[in-house]
Motif scaffolding. Structure first.
Motif, mmCIF file in Angstrom:
data_model
loop_
_atom_site.group_PDB
_atom_site.id
_atom_site.type_symbol
_atom_site.label_atom_id
_atom_site.label_comp_id
_atom_site.label_asym_id
_atom_site.label_seq_id
_atom_site.Cartn_x
_atom_site.Cartn_y
_atom_site.Cartn_z
ATOM 1 N N SER A 1 -46.308 30.712 -33.729
ATOM 2 C CA SER A 1 -47.349 30.961 -34.721
ATOM 3 C C SER A 1 -47.730 29.675 -35.438
ATOM 4 C CB SER A 1 -46.882 32.003 -35.748
ATOM 5 O OG SER A 1 -45.842 31.487 -36.572
ATOM 6 N N THR A 2 -47.366 28.538 -34.855
ATOM 7 C CA THR A 2 -47.655 27.243 -35.471
ATOM 8 C C THR A 2 -48.949 26.672 -34.901
ATOM 9 O OG1 THR A 2 -45.313 26.772 -35.855
ATOM 10 C CG2 THR A 2 -46.800 24.878 -35.799
ATOM 11 N N GLY A 3 -49.798 26.156 -35.803
ATOM 12 C CA GLY A 3 -51.032 25.528 -35.368
ATOM 13 C C GLY A 3 -52.180 26.473 -35.142
ATOM 14 N N TYR A 4 -52.110 27.668 -35.665
ATOM 15 C CA TYR A 4 -53.200 28.627 -35.492
ATOM 16 C C TYR A 4 -54.286 28.440 -36.550
ATOM 17 C CZ TYR A 4 -51.007 31.297 -31.741
ATOM 18 O OH TYR A 4 -50.486 31.686 -30.526
ATOM 19 N N SER A 5 -53.900 28.375 -37.816
ATOM 20 C CA SER A 5 -54.904 28.193 -38.871
ATOM 21 C C SER A 5 -55.286 26.729 -39.032
ATOM 22 C CB SER A 5 -54.392 28.748 -40.196
ATOM 23 O OG SER A 5 -53.317 27.957 -40.708
ATOM 24 N N ALA A 6 -54.346 25.825 -38.774
ATOM 25 C CA ALA A 6 -54.582 24.383 -38.868
ATOM 26 C C ALA A 6 -53.465 23.677 -38.118
ATOM 27 C CB ALA A 6 -54.616 23.926 -40.332
ATOM 28 N N ASP A 7 -53.744 22.479 -37.653
ATOM 29 C CA ASP A 7 -52.753 21.722 -36.897
ATOM 30 C C ASP A 7 -51.467 21.557 -37.709
ATOM 31 O OD1 ASP A 7 -54.483 21.447 -34.801
ATOM 32 O OD2 ASP A 7 -55.072 19.385 -35.277
ATOM 33 N N GLY A 8 -50.350 21.887 -37.071
ATOM 34 C CA GLY A 8 -49.055 21.635 -37.681
ATOM 35 C C GLY A 8 -48.576 22.649 -38.677
ATOM 36 N N VAL A 9 -49.403 23.625 -39.031
ATOM 37 C CA VAL A 9 -49.024 24.629 -40.029
ATOM 38 C C VAL A 9 -48.383 25.822 -39.326
ATOM 39 C CG1 VAL A 9 -49.863 26.197 -41.815
ATOM 40 C CG2 VAL A 9 -50.851 23.905 -41.600
ATOM 41 N N PRO B 1 -44.979 21.605 -46.743
ATOM 42 C CA PRO B 1 -45.538 20.772 -47.812
ATOM 43 C C PRO B 1 -46.622 21.510 -48.589
ATOM 44 C CG PRO B 1 -45.409 19.555 -45.742
ATOM 45 C CD PRO B 1 -45.106 20.988 -45.413
ATOM 46 N N GLU B 2 -46.808 21.100 -49.832
ATOM 47 C CA GLU B 2 -47.818 21.761 -50.668
ATOM 48 C C GLU B 2 -49.214 21.631 -50.082
ATOM 49 O OE1 GLU B 2 -47.624 20.434 -54.672
ATOM 50 O OE2 GLU B 2 -45.574 21.178 -55.031
ATOM 51 N N SER B 3 -49.433 20.597 -49.285
ATOM 52 C CA SER B 3 -50.751 20.413 -48.667
ATOM 53 C C SER B 3 -51.010 21.408 -47.543
ATOM 54 C CB SER B 3 -50.869 18.986 -48.123
ATOM 55 O OG SER B 3 -49.838 18.723 -47.184
ATOM 56 N N SER B 4 -49.953 22.058 -47.063
ATOM 57 C CA SER B 4 -50.113 23.062 -46.006
ATOM 58 C C SER B 4 -50.316 24.432 -46.626
ATOM 59 C CB SER B 4 -48.869 23.086 -45.107
ATOM 60 O OG SER B 4 -48.679 21.845 -44.468
ATOM 61 N N GLU B 5 -51.206 25.187 -46.041
ATOM 62 C CA GLU B 5 -51.482 26.535 -46.538
ATOM 63 C C GLU B 5 -51.369 27.520 -45.377
ATOM 64 O OE1 GLU B 5 -55.135 26.837 -48.654
ATOM 65 O OE2 GLU B 5 -54.701 25.150 -49.983
ATOM 66 N N PRO B 6 -50.161 28.008 -45.100
ATOM 67 C CA PRO B 6 -50.020 28.980 -44.017
ATOM 68 C C PRO B 6 -50.829 30.232 -44.298
ATOM 69 C CG PRO B 6 -48.027 28.896 -45.355
ATOM 70 C CD PRO B 6 -48.887 27.756 -45.796
ATOM 71 N N ALA B 7 -51.264 30.872 -43.231
ATOM 72 C CA ALA B 7 -52.155 32.024 -43.364
ATOM 73 C C ALA B 7 -51.712 33.136 -42.439
ATOM 74 C CB ALA B 7 -53.589 31.604 -43.034
ATOM 75 N N PHE B 8 -52.231 34.331 -42.712
ATOM 76 C CA PHE B 8 -52.089 35.418 -41.756
ATOM 77 C C PHE B 8 -53.031 35.151 -40.584
ATOM 78 C CE2 PHE B 8 -50.987 38.320 -45.507
ATOM 79 C CZ PHE B 8 -49.629 38.157 -45.295
ATOM 80 N N VAL B 9 -52.518 35.283 -39.379
ATOM 81 C CA VAL B 9 -53.315 35.046 -38.172
ATOM 82 C C VAL B 9 -53.030 36.152 -37.167
ATOM 83 C CG1 VAL B 9 -53.349 32.538 -38.493
ATOM 84 C CG2 VAL B 9 -51.502 33.581 -37.142
ATOM 85 N N CYS C 1 -43.473 34.864 -36.192
ATOM 86 C CA CYS C 1 -43.434 33.570 -36.876
ATOM 87 C C CYS C 1 -42.493 32.655 -36.117
ATOM 88 C CB CYS C 1 -42.974 33.733 -38.322
ATOM 89 S SG CYS C 1 -43.000 32.208 -39.286
ATOM 90 N N GLY C 2 -43.026 31.565 -35.572
ATOM 91 C CA GLY C 2 -42.180 30.677 -34.789
ATOM 92 C C GLY C 2 -42.802 29.314 -34.589
ATOM 93 N N ALA C 3 -42.061 28.444 -33.916
ATOM 94 C CA ALA C 3 -42.400 27.024 -33.856
ATOM 95 C C ALA C 3 -43.430 26.666 -32.804
ATOM 96 C CB ALA C 3 -41.125 26.218 -33.608
ATOM 97 N N ALA C 4 -43.545 27.457 -31.738
ATOM 98 C CA ALA C 4 -44.414 27.068 -30.628
ATOM 99 C C ALA C 4 -45.879 27.026 -31.054
ATOM 100 C CB ALA C 4 -44.238 28.031 -29.461
ATOM 101 N N GLU C 5 -46.582 26.053 -30.503
ATOM 102 C CA GLU C 5 -48.006 25.884 -30.770
ATOM 103 C C GLU C 5 -48.823 26.388 -29.585
ATOM 104 O OE1 GLU C 5 -47.738 21.482 -32.555
ATOM 105 O OE2 GLU C 5 -46.216 22.138 -31.112
ATOM 106 N N PRO C 6 -50.092 26.717 -29.796
ATOM 107 C CA PRO C 6 -50.930 27.153 -28.674
ATOM 108 C C PRO C 6 -50.948 26.109 -27.566
ATOM 109 C CG PRO C 6 -52.038 27.574 -30.761
ATOM 110 C CD PRO C 6 -50.817 26.770 -31.083
ATOM 111 N N GLY C 7 -50.855 26.570 -26.332
ATOM 112 C CA GLY C 7 -50.933 25.675 -25.192
ATOM 113 C C GLY C 7 -49.622 25.047 -24.767
ATOM 114 N N GLU C 8 -48.495 25.392 -25.415
ATOM 115 C CA GLU C 8 -47.209 24.807 -25.060
ATOM 116 C C GLU C 8 -46.429 25.674 -24.070
ATOM 117 O OE1 GLU C 8 -45.897 21.956 -25.533
ATOM 118 O OE2 GLU C 8 -47.393 21.131 -26.879
ATOM 119 N N ALA C 9 -46.415 26.968 -24.270
ATOM 120 C CA ALA C 9 -45.597 27.854 -23.446
ATOM 121 C C ALA C 9 -46.049 27.829 -21.991
ATOM 122 C CB ALA C 9 -45.656 29.276 -23.988
#
Length: 364
Positions: free
Chosen positions: A153-161, A298-306, A327-335
């Motif tokens: 669920s990482t990198g869906y709303s923004a890179d790295g989040v 970080p405070e600059s990151s704003e995780p979201a429901f996706v 909720c997990g570490a993998a980003e789109p396009g990695e698996a």
């Protein structure tokens, strides 16, 4: 010396588990027995480590962190003999299963070890074969009230989040078969052309409108795609059979009416695989996981429901009444890729998220 998330991830990823999951399961079970005070079961479903979750009214676990230790077959570059190849560079671990999903599994295992609250961590077999392990566990009574599935669920709303997925699509794979009657192609009127009948069915399929669903104010739209068609035996023979393969991405609620393609009576429809979708049914639980995700970043990151386009074991659990998020570490396009990798800092973040969720939701 306490094993870190990164160290445990390296060990898990190094254990081949695309054909035989026993060694990976044995390692996980022994690690839990050695590193935690959990009660450990290692069965045909996988490994379930339960601490204190014994059990709420209705004989259900309160909270489970859910993963799987099987992987898809590695590419040639990801395997050296029987061993999996691991590489580490620029803060990422490369190797089959690093993203999907031994990294997040390692984070969940360490989170259970380092907290005192009640929680169950489950690592199932056969997720890549349609949820074989979780279905066996459900048959044996596994039905937690709440579950966090550690798929990406990482990198869906923004890179790295690292976000929180409150819904995902399911997948229904099916085949439409048209029957005809063979004849010499010089006298086509003496037979019944199965390809023509399949073409009529194809017109019906192309006209179908995939359903939509709304989950916690997020829209999820299904899809339907014909992925193959095959028929005929020779250039001078009227074909007596024709098959159409269909990939359908489903959403909670309605499905495409594929059966409408069988209206003429000479066409049959068979479901080959049906992986259920997931929709979180408890906004308070989803919010508690999102709060944990926000606190770990970080405070600059704003995780979201996706929402996620891929099916996971969450679908099977949600179907049985478990309230789920992903909720997990993998980003789109990695698996499932030749260059599959996972960010080691994000794994540490997921560890903090899981630990916080256990402390927020688990029963002391």
């Amino acid at each position: 010396m306490t094993t870190t998330v990164a160290e445990l991830t390296r060990k898990l990823v190094s254990i081949p588990s695309h054909e035989d999951e026993d060694k990976a399961g044995e390692f996980i079970a022994e690690w839990f027995r050695r590193e935690t005070d959990a009660t450990v079961e290692h069965t045909k479903a996988g490994v379930i480590a339960r601490r204190g979750n014994e059990l709420t009214a209705g004989n259900r676990d309160t909270l489970a962190l859910v993963g799987h230790h099987d992987v898809v077959p590695p590419a040639d570059s990801q395997q050296d003999g029987e061993a999996y190849v691991l590489e580490e560079r620029d803060g990422r671990l490369y190797g089959r299963g690093s993203a999907d999903m031994k990294g997040s599994l390692a984070a969940a295992m360490c989170a259970l070890r380092d907290t005192d609250a009640s929680c169950t961590v489950a690592s199932f077999r056969g997720e890549e074969q349609g949820g074989v392990g979780v279905r066996n566990a459900i048959e044996d009574g596994f039905a937690p009230e709440y579950a966090v599935i550690g798929e990406g669920s990482t990198g869906y709303s923004a890179d790295g989040v690292t976000d929180v997925a409150v819904a995902h699509k399911g997948r229904r794979a099916s085949t439409v078969r048209a029957r005809g009657q063979a004849a010499h192609a010089s006298e086509p009127e003496s037979g019944e052309n199965a390809v023509y009948r399949a073409a009529d069915a194809l017109d019906v399929l192309r006209a179908l409108v995939p359903p939509e669903a709304t989950v916690l104010d997020h829209e999820l739209r299904g899809s339907i795609c014909v992925t193959g068609i095959e028929g005929g035996s020779a250039w001078n023979v009227v074909p007596e059979s024709c098959e159409i393969t269909i990939d359908e991405r489903t959403v909670p609620g309605e499905r495409c009416d594929i059966e409408a393609a069988t209206a003429n009576g000479a066409v049959e429809w068979e479901i080959d695989q049906d992986l259920p979708p997931m929709a979180c049914d408890d906004d308070a639980f989803a919010q508690s996981v999102l709060d944990a995700a926000a606190d770990a970043q970080p405070e600059s990151s704003e995780p979201a429901f996706v929402t996620k386009p891929h099916a996971t074991d969450a679908g099977w659990l949600a179907q049985e009444g478990t309230t789920c998020v992903v909720c997990g570490a993998a980003e789109p396009g990695e698996a499932h890729t030749e260059n599959e990798s996972v960010s080691l800092p994000v794994l540490d973040r997921c560890y903090r998220i899981y630990r916080s969720v256990i402390e927020r939701v688990g029963v002391d």
